[in-house]
Design an enzyme around this catalytic site. Sequence first.
Site, PDB file in Angstrom:
ATOM      1  N   GLY A   7     -15.609   4.578  -5.470  1.00 26.22           N
ATOM      2  CA  GLY A   7     -14.007   4.783  -5.400  1.00 26.22           C
ATOM      3  C   GLY A   7     -12.711   5.895  -3.950  1.00 26.22           C
ATOM      4  N   SER A   8     -12.591   4.757  -3.377  1.00 29.84           N
ATOM      5  CA  SER A   8     -12.014   5.588  -2.259  1.00 29.84           C
ATOM      6  C   SER A   8     -10.511   5.007  -1.741  1.00 29.84           C
ATOM      7  CB  SER A   8     -12.455   4.888  -0.972  1.00 29.84           C
ATOM      8  OG  SER A   8     -13.928   3.925  -1.538  1.00 29.84           O
ATOM      9  N   ARG A   9     -10.130   4.574  -0.520  1.00 23.00           N
ATOM     10  CA  ARG A   9      -9.122   4.168   0.490  1.00 23.00           C
ATOM     11  C   ARG A   9      -9.003   3.638   1.446  1.00 23.00           C
ATOM     12  NH1 ARG A   9      -3.813   8.161   1.201  1.00 23.00           N
ATOM     13  NH2 ARG A   9      -3.156   6.814   3.052  1.00 23.00           N
TER      14      ARG A   9
END
Length: 229
Positions: free
Chosen positions: A186-188
């Site tokens: 889960g990140s960007r």
Amino acid sequence: MRMSDTILKPMHPEGWRFVGIFAVITLVLFWLWEPLGWLGVILTIWCYYFFRDPIRQVPTGEGLVISPADGIISQIAVVPPPPELGMDPTPLTRISVFMSVFNVHVNRSPVTGHLVKMAYTPGKFLNASLDKASEHNERNALLIRAGEHDIACVQIAGLVARRILPFVKEGAVMQAGERFGLIRFGSRLDIYLPTGIAPLVAEGQTMIAGETVLANLTGTELPRPARRD
């Protein structure tokens, strides 16, 4: 296309050991109490889907900037590029793509070009949807030279993510849509467009890594308006 192809996707090799761990835990949970075992089955399936690596149809065309990540555009802003890349500090248009734990997390090169520099920066694990995550979170920044244009692309670890895995090294020649890394869990991704290049996407829009066109380096098209519908 077969119906099974829409459900069963290829999995990146990085995921095999995690699926194996989840499967072993599931067997133990079944031994302890059957309802817990079924919960383990659900989590094992989720782990498989987290590491899925589907085939993508990469658009071809001179100057296209392709989304490097699946997810939702959380922000489009004009800010200075990452200092660790040694770029001119003049503010650039930054497109931030937020990946939830349900998105594909294999990242793909936004352009065809030469990987001039890659810089890893340790940091915090704030919620990746927050604006300050670009400065304070653990990240891995890439500077890709596509002809006369420089594109900065930054993998940012999130609240749950604890590991950024690059697949490339400085000096590599990258093709648009080529896999260059992965982030767990889960990140960007931040993409910095060159001066004068307008984004062709809007905040809230859903991105598909290796397929969605973010901008065109050779065109003069203005930003595309969007509406909620």
